[in-house]
Design an enzyme around this catalytic site. Structure first.
Site, PDB file in Angstrom:
ATOM      1  N   ILE A  66       0.871  -1.163   0.000  1.00 13.92           N
ATOM      2  CA  ILE A  66       0.000   0.000   0.000  1.00 13.92           C
ATOM      3  C   ILE A  66       0.917   1.223   0.000  1.00 13.92           C
ATOM      4  O   ILE A  66       1.864   1.302   0.787  1.00 13.92           O
ATOM      5  CB  ILE A  66      -0.935  -0.008   1.238  1.00 13.92           C
ATOM      6  CG1 ILE A  66      -1.865   1.211   1.245  1.00 13.92           C
ATOM      7  CG2 ILE A  66      -0.165  -0.101   2.527  1.00 13.92           C
ATOM      8  CD1 ILE A  66      -2.903   1.161   2.365  1.00 13.92           C
ATOM      9  N   SER A  67       0.685   2.159  -0.921  1.00 12.39           N
ATOM     10  CA  SER A  67       1.563   3.324  -1.054  1.00 12.39           C
ATOM     11  C   SER A  67       1.551   4.182   0.208  1.00 12.39           C
ATOM     12  O   SER A  67       0.580   4.202   0.965  1.00 12.39           O
ATOM     13  CB  SER A  67       1.122   4.189  -2.241  1.00 12.39           C
ATOM     14  OG  SER A  67       1.255   3.505  -3.452  1.00 12.39           O
TER      15      SER A  67
END
Length: 221
Positions: A66-67
């Site tokens: 997840i960024s």
């Protein structure tokens, strides 16, 4: 941190994330800031801990990530998403960025190449009562032709170039935001805007994303 979306600790962590990681770096769109202030990022990780609000990417299922919050905010702000917009997200992953877009837009269409992640993201969105996100598994480099055109397209993986299929699915004055460059190297975050006379490309920042795999991206390694 306990897995409680309404906990005082989680709300405080979100507020600190917004001020210290987003506002301090120049994110100014009040709608983006409010969406990320309200959305429980911990709900999109397999283990709900304080790491959900760390200034870094975090691991998720299927060996993906997840960024970091700043990158999600930067891309959403660059896409200039309006309340009536239809948005395509390529690389849905955990579902977090799609949820951020859902708070900003009318409808979000999100594609993920890992079927496992599609099911996980769908369940998370349903638990949060987010009903304006449509998910499917597939090759994101080809877009979602049946739902096009889109006012904004966000691509959460780096390709060697902007896929022509995605360009063609932009509405007039539509904006596409994605990292472009070599795989496993520093890339450039670009915005492509479709105008009456063609496409205009702008560069935003140096970034590092996982490769965009598909027919108009990189080959799977």
């Amino acid at each position: 941190m306990k897995h409680s979306f309404d906990s005082r600790e989680a709300a405080a962590a979100r507020a600190a994330m917004v001020e210290e990681q987003l506002v301090a770096r120049g994110i100014a769109d009040p709608r983006v800031l409010d969406a990320m202030r309200q959305l429980p990022r911990e709900a999109f990780l397999s283990a709900a801990t304080s790491a959900a609000y760390a200034d870094s990417a975090q691991p998720i299922e299927a060996g993906q990530t997840i960024s970091q919050p700043y990158i999600v905010a930067l891309m959403a702000e660059a896409a200039r998403i309006g309340p009536a917009d239809r948005v395509l997200e390529v690389g849905a992953g955990s579902g977090y960025a799609a949820a951020v877009c859902a708070a900003l837009a009318a409808e979000v269409y999100a594609i993920e190449r890992h079927p496992q992640l599609v099911e996980i993201a769908r369940a998370r969105l349903e638990r949060l009562g987010i009903a304006n996100v449509h998910l499917q598994a597939g090759d994101g480099t080809l877009g979602w032709p049946d739902a096009a055109p889109f006012d904004a397209i966000l691509v959460s993986a780096a390709g060697p170039r902007v896929p022509e299929s995605l360009r063609s699915q932009l509405a007039e004055e539509g904006r596409l935001v994605m990292p472009v460059g070599r795989r496993h190297a520093t890339q450039q975050l670009v915005r492509v805007t479709r105008g009456a006379n063609g496409f205009v490309e702008e560069h935003f920042a140096a970034v590092a994303f996982v490769p965009l795999i598909g027919a108009e991206g990189f080959e799977s390694s």
